[in-house]
Design a protein around this motif. Structure first.
Motif, PDB file in Angstrom:
ATOM      1  N   MET A 216       0.844  -1.195   0.000  1.00  0.00           N
ATOM      2  CA  MET A 216       0.000   0.000   0.000  1.00  0.00           C
ATOM      3  C   MET A 216       0.873   1.237   0.000  1.00  0.00           C
ATOM      4  O   MET A 216       1.976   1.218   0.539  1.00  0.00           O
ATOM      5  CB  MET A 216      -0.892   0.013   1.230  1.00  0.00           C
ATOM      6  CG  MET A 216      -2.024  -0.967   1.146  1.00  0.00           C
ATOM      7  SD  MET A 216      -3.312  -0.593   2.311  1.00  0.00           S
ATOM      8  CE  MET A 216      -4.310  -2.072   2.152  1.00  0.00           C
ATOM      9  N   MET A 217       0.346   2.309  -0.605  1.00  0.00           N
ATOM     10  CA  MET A 217       1.090   3.579  -0.601  1.00  0.00           C
ATOM     11  C   MET A 217       0.226   4.623   0.087  1.00  0.00           C
ATOM     12  O   MET A 217       0.387   4.898   1.241  1.00  0.00           O
ATOM     13  CB  MET A 217       1.384   4.022  -2.033  1.00  0.00           C
ATOM     14  CG  MET A 217       2.288   3.079  -2.804  1.00  0.00           C
ATOM     15  SD  MET A 217       3.986   3.247  -2.303  1.00  0.00           S
ATOM     16  CE  MET A 217       4.390   4.770  -3.160  1.00  0.00           C
ATOM     17  N   ASP A 218      -0.744   5.174  -0.648  1.00  0.00           N
ATOM     18  CA  ASP A 218      -1.518   6.294  -0.091  1.00  0.00           C
ATOM     19  C   ASP A 218      -2.664   5.822   0.812  1.00  0.00           C
ATOM     20  O   ASP A 218      -3.070   6.536   1.714  1.00  0.00           O
ATOM     21  CB  ASP A 218      -2.069   7.159  -1.222  1.00  0.00           C
ATOM     22  CG  ASP A 218      -3.036   6.395  -2.103  1.00  0.00           C
ATOM     23  OD1 ASP A 218      -2.769   5.213  -2.385  1.00  0.00           O
ATOM     24  OD2 ASP A 218      -4.066   6.965  -2.497  1.00  0.00           O
ATOM     25  N   GLY A 219      -3.208   4.653   0.537  1.00  0.00           N
ATOM     26  CA  GLY A 219      -4.306   4.150   1.370  1.00  0.00           C
ATOM     27  C   GLY A 219      -5.632   4.827   1.099  1.00  0.00           C
ATOM     28  O   GLY A 219      -6.585   4.685   1.872  1.00  0.00           O
ATOM     29  N   GLY A 221      -7.051   4.976  -2.300  1.00  0.00           N
ATOM     30  CA  GLY A 221      -7.621   4.612  -3.593  1.00  0.00           C
ATOM     31  C   GLY A 221      -7.050   5.376  -4.761  1.00  0.00           C
ATOM     32  O   GLY A 221      -7.589   5.341  -5.869  1.00  0.00           O
ATOM     33  N   MET A 222      -5.936   6.114  -4.578  1.00  0.00           N
ATOM     34  CA  MET A 222      -5.391   6.942  -5.653  1.00  0.00           C
ATOM     35  C   MET A 222      -4.265   6.255  -6.424  1.00  0.00           C
ATOM     36  O   MET A 222      -4.150   6.406  -7.635  1.00  0.00           O
ATOM     37  CB  MET A 222      -4.824   8.254  -5.072  1.00  0.00           C
ATOM     38  CG  MET A 222      -5.803   9.058  -4.275  1.00  0.00           C
ATOM     39  SD  MET A 222      -7.106   9.738  -5.287  1.00  0.00           S
ATOM     40  CE  MET A 222      -6.229  11.059  -6.080  1.00  0.00           C
ATOM     41  N   CYS A 223      -3.407   5.499  -5.748  1.00  0.00           N
ATOM     42  CA  CYS A 223      -2.172   5.056  -6.406  1.00  0.00           C
ATOM     43  C   CYS A 223      -2.306   3.703  -7.114  1.00  0.00           C
ATOM     44  O   CYS A 223      -1.536   3.395  -8.009  1.00  0.00           O
ATOM     45  CB  CYS A 223      -1.029   4.997  -5.397  1.00  0.00           C
ATOM     46  SG  CYS A 223      -1.166   3.648  -4.220  1.00  0.00           S
ATOM     47  N   GLY A 224      -3.226   2.889  -6.696  1.00  0.00           N
ATOM     48  CA  GLY A 224      -3.426   1.587  -7.329  1.00  0.00           C
ATOM     49  C   GLY A 224      -2.465   0.508  -6.857  1.00  0.00           C
ATOM     50  O   GLY A 224      -2.505  -0.622  -7.343  1.00  0.00           O
ATOM     51  N   ALA A 225      -1.581   0.834  -5.915  1.00  0.00           N
ATOM     52  CA  ALA A 225      -0.578  -0.150  -5.466  1.00  0.00           C
ATOM     53  C   ALA A 225      -1.230  -1.397  -4.851  1.00  0.00           C
ATOM     54  O   ALA A 225      -0.680  -2.479  -4.914  1.00  0.00           O
ATOM     55  CB  ALA A 225       0.354   0.492  -4.441  1.00  0.00           C
ATOM     56  N   CYS A 226      -2.396  -1.211  -4.278  1.00  0.00           N
ATOM     57  CA  CYS A 226      -2.990  -2.293  -3.482  1.00  0.00           C
ATOM     58  C   CYS A 226      -4.010  -3.105  -4.269  1.00  0.00           C
ATOM     59  O   CYS A 226      -4.854  -3.765  -3.668  1.00  0.00           O
ATOM     60  CB  CYS A 226      -3.651  -1.693  -2.250  1.00  0.00           C
ATOM     61  SG  CYS A 226      -5.076  -0.685  -2.691  1.00  0.00           S
ATOM     62  N   PHE A 236      -9.461  -2.261  -5.025  1.00  0.00           N
ATOM     63  CA  PHE A 236      -8.374  -1.671  -4.241  1.00  0.00           C
ATOM     64  C   PHE A 236      -8.590  -2.078  -2.793  1.00  0.00           C
ATOM     65  O   PHE A 236      -9.632  -1.732  -2.187  1.00  0.00           O
ATOM     66  CB  PHE A 236      -8.378  -0.141  -4.369  1.00  0.00           C
ATOM     67  CG  PHE A 236      -7.966   0.354  -5.731  1.00  0.00           C
ATOM     68  CD1 PHE A 236      -7.350  -0.496  -6.642  1.00  0.00           C
ATOM     69  CD2 PHE A 236      -8.159   1.671  -6.085  1.00  0.00           C
ATOM     70  CE1 PHE A 236      -6.956  -0.046  -7.892  1.00  0.00           C
ATOM     71  CE2 PHE A 236      -7.766   2.146  -7.331  1.00  0.00           C
ATOM     72  CZ  PHE A 236      -7.162   1.271  -8.244  1.00  0.00           C
ATOM     73  N   CYS A 238      -7.383  -0.976  -0.147  1.00  0.00           N
ATOM     74  CA  CYS A 238      -7.454   0.096   0.853  1.00  0.00           C
ATOM     75  C   CYS A 238      -8.842   0.730   0.952  1.00  0.00           C
ATOM     76  O   CYS A 238      -9.218   1.185   2.029  1.00  0.00           O
ATOM     77  CB  CYS A 238      -6.395   1.157   0.575  1.00  0.00           C
ATOM     78  SG  CYS A 238      -6.649   2.089  -0.934  1.00  0.00           S
TER      79      CYS A 238
HETATM   80 FE1  FES Z   1      -3.056   3.338  -3.130  1.00  0.00          FE
HETATM   81 FE2  FES Z   1      -4.790   1.542  -2.269  1.00  0.00          FE
HETATM   82  S1  FES Z   1      -2.886   2.052  -1.409  1.00  0.00           S
HETATM   83  S2  FES Z   1      -4.906   2.747  -4.062  1.00  0.00           S
END
Ligand code: FES
Length: 274
Positions: A216-219, A221-226, A236, A238
């Protein structure tokens, strides 16, 4: 700043912090998580909420030191401050009075987030069968707390150093044999364990909820990492999770994604140790 007000060491690598974070504690619910950053150089570490005390304004985190970030976190002591705590994040567990007993399964540090879920299920009037397991006795914790929120608790260790020898999946099969009206299963732990549990419950058609712990990055829903593949949809963790229907989760993909930064993680760990 968010001070650490209590630290407990369960084993050389598994630690508990109570962190003063009144605004997070005021809203926290079972199944949610928060993201912390120990200091300016620290990575963002998502942790599922293990407990919360609204009166004291504290949240409890239990973590296993795996990489550089969690190792540095584990070196902090009572009185030290965490730079940021963002939360509560994610969708709370869907708790209701189910028509039939429920089973909850916690593996390793997954015992921590399963506890508030078990407590909420019991408070809603459910009969709760709890199973907790770890590789060995040293990695087990919260047996008494789990016993206090369940009608039956089975403790397993892979090596037989405590409780029943064997995997949580075998214990779950026994619970189902005695209670074929099982209505729901919650499973939280390492991905291979959650996948194994979903494989066991699939033929029973018992709804099985898992809590995903992707990168996870931003938590928010913006970065898509999760992102996690759930059925035909990309979700997502998060904002749509972290809990999902385990029978729909693509665990192979989730595990592959989790290992993307393995080499960077190794380098960071080596840098910390030298
Ligand atoms: Fe970035 Fe979920 S942590 S979208």
């Amino acid at each position: 700043m968010y001070p650490i007000v209590r630290k407990e060491i369960f084993s050389p690598t598994v630690k508990l912090f109570d962190i003063k974070a009144p605004l997070v504690a005021a809203k926290a619910q079972a199944g949610q998580f928060f993201i912390l950053r120990a200091d300016e150089k620290g990575e963002r570490i998502p942790l599922t909420i293990a407990d919360f005390d609204r009166e004291e304004g504290t949240i409890t985190a239990i973590f296993q030191e795996m990489g550089a970030g969690t190792k540095r976190l584990g070196q902090l002591e009572v009185g030290d401050n965490i730079l940021d705590v963002v939360g509560p994040l994610g969708v709370p567990s869907e708790i209701e009075r189910f028509d039939g007993p429920v089973a909850i399964v916690g593996g390793g540090v997954g015992i921590a987030p399963i506890y508030p879920i078990a407590r909420a299920l019991k408070a809603a009037g459910n009969e709760v069968f709890a199973i907790i397991g770890a590789r060995n006795k040293e990695l087990l914790f919260w047996e008494e707390k789990m016993a206090s929120v369940s009608s039956q608790l089975i403790v397993c260790t892979d090596d037989g150093s405590y409780g029943r020898k064997g995997f949580v999946t075998d214990a779950l099969k026994d619970v189902y044999e005695a209670n074929s009206n099982l209505n729901h299963v919650w499973a939280i732990g390492p991905m291979p364990m959650m996948r194994a549990i979903t494989n066991v419950t699939r033929p029973w058609s018992v709804k099985t909820i898992v809590s995903m712990n992707p990168l996870m990055m931003d938590g928010t829903g913006m970065c898509g990492a999760c992102r996690v593949q759930v059925g035909n949809e990309t979700k997502f963790a998060c904002v749509d999770g972290p809990e999902f229907d385990g029978h729909l989760v693509d665990f192979d993909l989730a595990m592959k994604r989790l290992s993307i930064y393995k080499d960077e993680e190794k380098r960071a760990l080596a840098a910390l140790e030298h």
